[in-house]
Structure formats: structure tokens, C-alpha cells
Enzyme design. Sequence first.
Site, short mmCIF file in Angstrom:
data_model
loop_
_atom_site.label_atom_id
_atom_site.label_comp_id
_atom_site.label_asym_id
_atom_site.label_seq_id
_atom_site.Cartn_x
_atom_site.Cartn_y
_atom_site.Cartn_z
N PRO A 1 5.50 4.51 10.24
CA PRO A 1 6.29 4.16 9.06
C PRO A 1 6.88 2.76 9.16
CG PRO A 1 6.79 6.38 9.75
CD PRO A 1 5.91 5.79 10.81
N CYS A 2 6.82 2.01 8.08
CA CYS A 2 7.22 0.60 8.11
C CYS A 2 8.54 0.32 7.39
CB CYS A 2 6.13 -0.26 7.50
SG CYS A 2 5.83 0.11 5.76
N GLN A 3 9.19 1.33 6.82
CA GLN A 3 10.38 1.06 6.02
C GLN A 3 11.46 0.33 6.82
OE1 GLN A 3 8.76 3.92 6.31
NE2 GLN A 3 8.69 5.06 4.40
N SER B 1 10.13 -3.50 7.20
CA SER B 1 9.73 -4.30 6.05
C SER B 1 10.86 -5.21 5.63
CB SER B 1 9.28 -3.39 4.90
OG SER B 1 10.18 -3.37 3.86
#
Length: 194
Positions: free
Chosen positions: A118-120, A123
Site C-alpha cells: 500500500p502506498c497511501q 504518496s
Amino acid sequence: MKIKIIDLFSGAGGLTEGFRSSMFDIVCHVEKDLSACKTLQLRDAFYYLKSIGKLDLYIKFLSGKIDEEELFKYIPENILSKTINKEINNHTIDSIFKIIDNSLSKKDKILGVVGGPPCQAYSTIGRATNKKIKSSDIRIYLYRYYIDFLEKYSPDFFVFENVKGLLSFKDIDDDYLFTPELSNQVRKKLFAHS
């Protein structure tokens, strides 16, 4: 012989679709979200039915003539069980390894690992939103589990999909996640078997 790959942090399978060809055998998808897992199973069902010339069943499902439960009666268990609905963490990683290993024959080798943690948290857009939960956001360190899979299976290749912000992100201690030292350590671990 097909190239065996495993798909981590699969989501609904966007990255996976790029590896659906006669060259690759997707051994498993590992995803914690149940809805995403259903999507992965439906995609695997689609490709299975296509391979045996029975896409009419999938069309019946799409048109509402049969439901998912009825559709899955036509799909072998080994196709449906490719999707492992588990969060990757310290408590589950060994059981996930075991599931993968049990699905392989003695001569099989995982040649590729694909996925994107997951990149949240990283980002550049999400950083402002996530700043207040930074101290408790476990997503920050999920990339380490990806490295664990690389170390265990020593694949010939991997595709790690993530956002540009991963390299500039600083953790709760204001340290970069990927320092040159860490990159060198990871590189040494991954290529020690080459």
C-alpha cells in the site's frame, strides 16, 4: 514450462493482469481485503473458463442468470484457492509461506514476485492526510514483508510497484525509509544467491 510467480498485496489484480499470459503461472495472490479477493477469484474463474471454452458460464454470471456460488461450482478448488485472503504481517507470514510451499511440487521454483505494498503512507498526495496517523500507520513498513518473500524464494525477477514518494518519505523518527545503506543491504541479501 511456465514461469511461476506470486502476487503480493494484490488489490483487485491490476498489476496481476499484466502477467496473465501463456508465459506465466500465477501460483497465488495474497490480499487482505475480502472484496478484492472476490475480484481476484472471479478473474481466475474467467481465465479458467476461457481456457476450456466455457465462457458462456461467465456470461450467465454477468447477466445475473447464475450467482457467484453457482459459477464457482464449475471452477476447480485449486483455481479458487490461489487467492489467499490474509493480511501479511508477523503473525501470518509463516502460514502464507506454508500455503505457497504446499501448492508447489518439489521441482517447482518461484521465478518471479510481483506486487505493490500500500502506498497511501508514502504518496506525496496522501502525506498531509496521513501525517496525524504516521506514528501508528503499519502500512509504512509493509514493504519489509515484500523483502521477506524475496529472501525466501530468491526469484529471478521481481516487480515492486509503488509511488515516487517512497524514496523521499521519512518515518516517525524523521529517517528515510530507503537510505543508501538500506538499499545496499537489501541488494546484498537479494543477490547473495545469484
